[in-house]
Design a protein around this motif. Structure first.
Motif, PDB file in Angstrom:
ATOM      1  N   ALA A   1       9.025  11.293  12.838  1.00 52.67           N
ATOM      2  CA  ALA A   1       8.112  11.406  11.941  1.00 52.67           C
ATOM      3  C   ALA A   1       8.850  11.559  10.408  1.00 52.67           C
ATOM      4  CB  ALA A   1       7.165  12.710  11.903  1.00 52.67           C
ATOM      5  N   LEU A   2       9.729  12.383  10.556  1.00 52.69           N
ATOM      6  CA  LEU A   2      10.561  12.753   9.181  1.00 52.69           C
ATOM      7  C   LEU A   2      11.254  11.434   8.822  1.00 52.69           C
ATOM      8  CD1 LEU A   2      11.637  14.432   7.035  1.00 52.69           C
ATOM      9  CD2 LEU A   2      13.362  15.139   8.261  1.00 52.69           C
ATOM     10  N   GLU A   3      12.023  10.721   9.726  1.00 51.06           N
ATOM     11  CA  GLU A   3      12.598   9.304   9.437  1.00 51.06           C
ATOM     12  C   GLU A   3      11.470   8.321   8.906  1.00 51.06           C
ATOM     13  OE1 GLU A   3      13.703   6.734  12.681  1.00 51.06           O
ATOM     14  OE2 GLU A   3      15.713   7.102  11.922  1.00 51.06           O
ATOM     15  N   LYS A   4      10.488   8.250   9.331  1.00 53.61           N
ATOM     16  CA  LYS A   4       9.485   7.310   8.792  1.00 53.61           C
ATOM     17  C   LYS A   4       9.205   7.760   7.360  1.00 53.61           C
ATOM     18  CE  LYS A   4       5.027   5.111   9.755  1.00 53.61           C
ATOM     19  NZ  LYS A   4       3.952   5.064  10.669  1.00 53.61           N
ATOM     20  N   SER A   5       8.939   9.071   6.939  1.00 55.11           N
ATOM     21  CA  SER A   5       8.509   9.218   5.777  1.00 55.11           C
ATOM     22  C   SER A   5       9.580   8.867   4.703  1.00 55.11           C
ATOM     23  CB  SER A   5       8.252  10.823   5.815  1.00 55.11           C
ATOM     24  OG  SER A   5       9.302  11.613   5.610  1.00 55.11           O
ATOM     25  N   LEU A   6      10.744   8.778   5.142  1.00 51.41           N
ATOM     26  CA  LEU A   6      11.754   8.687   4.223  1.00 51.41           C
ATOM     27  C   LEU A   6      11.933   7.059   3.688  1.00 51.41           C
ATOM     28  CD1 LEU A   6      14.718  10.805   5.726  1.00 51.41           C
ATOM     29  CD2 LEU A   6      13.540  11.241   3.928  1.00 51.41           C
ATOM     30  N   PHE A   7      11.293   6.372   4.559  1.00 52.75           N
ATOM     31  CA  PHE A   7      11.558   4.846   4.094  1.00 52.75           C
ATOM     32  C   PHE A   7       9.986   4.130   4.211  1.00 52.75           C
ATOM     33  CE2 PHE A   7      15.834   4.727   4.640  1.00 52.75           C
ATOM     34  CZ  PHE A   7      16.220   5.710   5.603  1.00 52.75           C
ATOM     35  N   LEU A   8       9.031   4.992   3.683  1.00 49.60           N
ATOM     36  CA  LEU A   8       7.653   4.239   3.567  1.00 49.60           C
ATOM     37  C   LEU A   8       7.742   3.365   1.996  1.00 49.60           C
ATOM     38  CD1 LEU A   8       5.191   7.108   4.015  1.00 49.60           C
ATOM     39  CD2 LEU A   8       5.532   4.972   5.566  1.00 49.60           C
ATOM     40  N   PRO A   9       7.291   2.524   2.213  1.00 50.25           N
ATOM     41  CA  PRO A   9       7.432   1.303   1.004  1.00 50.25           C
ATOM     42  C   PRO A   9       6.546   1.999  -0.263  1.00 50.25           C
ATOM     43  CG  PRO A   9       5.667   0.516   2.661  1.00 50.25           C
ATOM     44  CD  PRO A   9       6.251   1.741   3.178  1.00 50.25           C
ATOM     45  N   ALA A  10       7.051   1.277  -1.359  1.00 52.24           N
ATOM     46  CA  ALA A  10       6.580   1.941  -2.551  1.00 52.24           C
ATOM     47  C   ALA A  10       5.070   1.148  -2.655  1.00 52.24           C
ATOM     48  CB  ALA A  10       7.217   1.330  -3.635  1.00 52.24           C
ATOM     49  N   CYS A  11       3.985   2.237  -3.467  1.00 48.08           N
ATOM     50  CA  CYS A  11       2.708   1.711  -3.501  1.00 48.08           C
ATOM     51  C   CYS A  11       2.481   0.404  -4.002  1.00 48.08           C
ATOM     52  CB  CYS A  11       1.982   2.483  -4.195  1.00 48.08           C
ATOM     53  SG  CYS A  11       0.288   2.364  -4.292  1.00 48.08           S
ATOM     54  N   PHE A  12       1.850  -0.582  -3.755  1.00 51.55           N
ATOM     55  CA  PHE A  12       1.713  -1.922  -4.101  1.00 51.55           C
ATOM     56  C   PHE A  12       0.164  -2.395  -4.450  1.00 51.55           C
ATOM     57  CE2 PHE A  12       1.260  -6.639  -3.065  1.00 51.55           C
ATOM     58  CZ  PHE A  12       1.789  -7.089  -4.326  1.00 51.55           C
ATOM     59  N   SER A  13      -0.188  -2.938  -5.448  1.00 53.36           N
ATOM     60  CA  SER A  13      -1.469  -3.610  -5.705  1.00 53.36           C
ATOM     61  C   SER A  13      -1.431  -5.037  -5.677  1.00 53.36           C
ATOM     62  CB  SER A  13      -1.701  -3.227  -7.317  1.00 53.36           C
ATOM     63  OG  SER A  13      -2.951  -4.073  -7.662  1.00 53.36           O
ATOM     64  N   ILE A  14      -2.630  -5.381  -4.956  1.00 52.45           N
ATOM     65  CA  ILE A  14      -2.505  -6.696  -4.611  1.00 52.45           C
ATOM     66  C   ILE A  14      -2.563  -7.806  -5.617  1.00 52.45           C
ATOM     67  CG2 ILE A  14      -3.759  -6.316  -2.256  1.00 52.45           C
ATOM     68  CD1 ILE A  14      -6.222  -7.319  -3.734  1.00 52.45           C
ATOM     69  N   HIS A  15      -3.098  -7.336  -6.615  1.00 54.42           N
ATOM     70  CA  HIS A  15      -2.965  -8.209  -7.905  1.00 54.42           C
ATOM     71  C   HIS A  15      -1.756  -8.290  -8.704  1.00 54.42           C
ATOM     72  CE1 HIS A  15      -7.442  -8.002  -7.461  1.00 54.42           C
ATOM     73  NE2 HIS A  15      -7.256  -6.590  -7.567  1.00 54.42           N
ATOM     74  N   ASP A  16      -0.764  -7.548  -8.353  1.00 54.14           N
ATOM     75  CA  ASP A  16       0.595  -7.601  -8.918  1.00 54.14           C
ATOM     76  C   ASP A  16       1.129  -8.916  -9.166  1.00 54.14           C
ATOM     77  OD1 ASP A  16       0.542  -4.883  -9.855  1.00 54.14           O
ATOM     78  OD2 ASP A  16       1.631  -4.278  -8.115  1.00 54.14           O
ATOM     79  N   ALA A  17       0.863  -9.454  -7.902  1.00 53.66           N
ATOM     80  CA  ALA A  17       1.596 -11.012  -7.541  1.00 53.66           C
ATOM     81  C   ALA A  17       1.187 -11.774  -8.736  1.00 53.66           C
ATOM     82  CB  ALA A  17       1.267 -11.566  -6.359  1.00 53.66           C
ATOM     83  N   GLU A  18      -0.062 -11.735  -9.170  1.00 50.73           N
ATOM     84  CA  GLU A  18      -0.748 -12.577 -10.118  1.00 50.73           C
ATOM     85  C   GLU A  18      -0.062 -11.931 -11.481  1.00 50.73           C
ATOM     86  OE1 GLU A  18      -5.005 -12.521  -9.997  1.00 50.73           O
ATOM     87  OE2 GLU A  18      -4.926 -13.197  -7.906  1.00 50.73           O
ATOM     88  N   ARG A  19       0.063 -10.828 -11.830  1.00 52.84           N
ATOM     89  CA  ARG A  19       0.321 -10.282 -13.062  1.00 52.84           C
ATOM     90  C   ARG A  19       1.688 -10.530 -13.192  1.00 52.84           C
ATOM     91  NH1 ARG A  19      -3.574  -5.940 -12.439  1.00 52.84           N
ATOM     92  NH2 ARG A  19      -1.878  -4.463 -11.513  1.00 52.84           N
ATOM     93  N   THR A  20       2.641 -10.486 -12.425  1.00 53.89           N
ATOM     94  CA  THR A  20       3.829 -10.638 -12.618  1.00 53.89           C
ATOM     95  C   THR A  20       4.400 -11.943 -12.312  1.00 53.89           C
ATOM     96  OG1 THR A  20       4.529  -9.843 -10.223  1.00 53.89           O
ATOM     97  CG2 THR A  20       4.437  -7.972 -12.133  1.00 53.89           C
ATOM     98  N   GLY A  21       3.781 -12.803 -12.041  1.00 54.90           N
ATOM     99  CA  GLY A  21       4.203 -14.125 -11.552  1.00 54.90           C
ATOM    100  C   GLY A  21       4.322 -15.405 -12.727  1.00 54.90           C
TER     101      GLY A  21
ATOM    102  N   TYR B   1      -5.701 -21.505 -10.114  1.00 55.31           N
ATOM    103  CA  TYR B   1      -5.361 -21.519  -8.924  1.00 55.31           C
ATOM    104  C   TYR B   1      -5.021 -20.227  -8.412  1.00 55.31           C
ATOM    105  CZ  TYR B   1      -5.769 -26.455  -9.481  1.00 55.31           C
ATOM    106  OH  TYR B   1      -6.385 -27.849  -9.559  1.00 55.31           O
ATOM    107  N   LYS B   2      -4.546 -19.212  -9.162  1.00 61.14           N
ATOM    108  CA  LYS B   2      -4.133 -17.949  -8.777  1.00 61.14           C
ATOM    109  C   LYS B   2      -2.957 -18.001  -7.980  1.00 61.14           C
ATOM    110  CE  LYS B   2      -8.155 -16.272 -10.634  1.00 61.14           C
ATOM    111  NZ  LYS B   2      -7.866 -15.778 -12.083  1.00 61.14           N
ATOM    112  N   CYS B   3      -1.969 -18.718  -8.363  1.00 58.81           N
ATOM    113  CA  CYS B   3      -0.807 -18.854  -7.690  1.00 58.81           C
ATOM    114  C   CYS B   3       0.517 -18.447  -8.454  1.00 58.81           C
ATOM    115  CB  CYS B   3      -0.459 -20.387  -7.301  1.00 58.81           C
ATOM    116  SG  CYS B   3      -0.453 -21.494  -8.764  1.00 58.81           S
ATOM    117  N   GLY B   4       0.383 -17.607  -9.407  1.00 57.59           N
ATOM    118  CA  GLY B   4       1.435 -17.001 -10.018  1.00 57.59           C
ATOM    119  C   GLY B   4       2.712 -16.433  -9.109  1.00 57.59           C
TER     120      GLY B   4
END
Length: 342
Positions: free
Chosen positions: A320-340, A75-78
């Motif tokens: 612009a500088l303020e936004k660059s300091l708080f951009l989220p970490a890169c994320f793969s859509i498959h991580d939820a399944e792999r780490t779940g 069910y891909k629900c990890g």
């Protein structure tokens, strides 16, 4: 504290024709935190209450091939494992207490300051909020809302802040700093949920706050032992100046959705934002988790996490500088399944 048995979190995905025996097997035999004393008749009542079976259906029986791994694979629900009381990776066992503390913090400046003085920090919040049951593309399934909301309040909070505007400000900041990861209905759901918490904060009694604080700050200890510390007095309301009328219009940046909880900093030392690899860390894996962790770490190596300034750092010179300091970490859509996996 009385324990209320729940259905496994994957019950929302399993076909109703297979649900009875599969969920019963996971709860009683197969899951990492199964309950051997689970009664078939009692579990049947849970299934009836959830509308998964009819009252006249037969009692559930053990299904030999039902395992958490089999359900996650089919069910891909990890990603739901971190919300399941039968999983070793459950993060929501103190969800009620954490939501109560966040509601108390959202009330006004004096209540938030009381929690800070007691030692409550963003890293003490672990519960996750379900956003999308069937995520696709870049959208994420879950969100550590309590931690992010408290972190946002810790960053911009002041006596002049209009606390009534916080639900809109938090939801807007999450949307702006995580492009493509939240759907419009997700932003609306976050805003409405925070508003409900805020609306109910007026009825929270101080003894409940003290009890929730002790459980969240010392999760490994028994409530009976913790209650010996006693209840603190209700914090005095501060005489705040006129609320900031620009608060609702401006949205400060907030940490990315999928950053890990940082470890509690030592007194007097500044907090350090976790790296992209640290953001992937989880409790010590075993078996198939080690293989999944290897794949997950490869994705982390290809990502560049932004670093947050210290609490004492001056504000950014430009948007612009303020936004660059708080951009989220890169994320793969498959991580939820792999780490779940549980």
């Amino acid at each position: 504290m009385a324990y209320t048995q729940k259905l496994p979190a994957c019950s929302r995905h399993i076909d109703k024709a297979k649900a009875s025996d599969t969920l019963y097997t996971l709860a009683k035999y197969a899951s990492p935190k199964c309950l051997p004393d689970t009664d078939a008749a009692g579990f049947h009542s849970l299934l009836c209450a959830a509308g998964m079976v009819s009252p006249d259906s037969p009692l559930p029986q053990k299904k030999e091939d039902a395992t958490c791994f089999q359900v996650i694979t089919e069910y891909k629900c990890g990603y739901l494992c971190q919300m399941c009381s039968y999983s070793a990776r459950n993060k929501n066992h103190l969800e009620t207490e954490e939501s109560l503390l966040l509601a108390y913090a959202l009330k006004d400046w004096s209540h938030f300051q009381y929690l800070k003085k007691e030692g409550l920090a963003p890293e003490h919040f672990h519960a996750v909020f379900l956003l999308n049951e069937t995520p696709s593309g870049k959208t994420v399934p879950t969100l550590p809302l309590f931690r992010l909301a408290y972190s946002f309040l810790e960053r911009i909070g002041s006596p002049s802040l209009s606390f009534d505007s916080l639900p809109v400000m938090i939801a807007s900041a999450l949307d702006q700093n995580n492009p493509g990861k939240l759907l419009p209905q997700n932003v609306q759901a976050v805003m409405e949920y925070l508003r409900r918490l805020q609306a109910g904060s007026g009825s929270i009694k101080q003894d409940r706050v003290a009890g929730a604080l002790l459980q969240v700050l010392h999760p490994g200890q028994q409530p009976a032992t913790l209650s010996q510390k006693g209840t603190e007095a209700e914090p005095a309301l501060c005489d705040s100046s006129e609320p900031n009328k620009k608060g609702a219009a401006s949205t400060e940046c907030i940490d990315g959705l999928l950053g890990s909880m940082p470890s509690a900093p030592a007194k007097g030392s500044p907090r350090k934002k976790p790296s992209a690899i640290e953001a992937k860390t989880a409790p010590a894996p075993s078996g198939s988790q080690k293989q999944e962790r290897s794949a997950s770490s490869q994705d982390a190596d290809s990502c560049t996490a932004s670093s947050a300034p210290s609490d004492n750092a001056p504000p950014a010179a430009s948007p612009a500088l303020e936004k660059s300091l708080f951009l989220p970490a890169c994320f793969s859509i498959h991580d939820a399944e792999r780490t779940g996996y549980p």
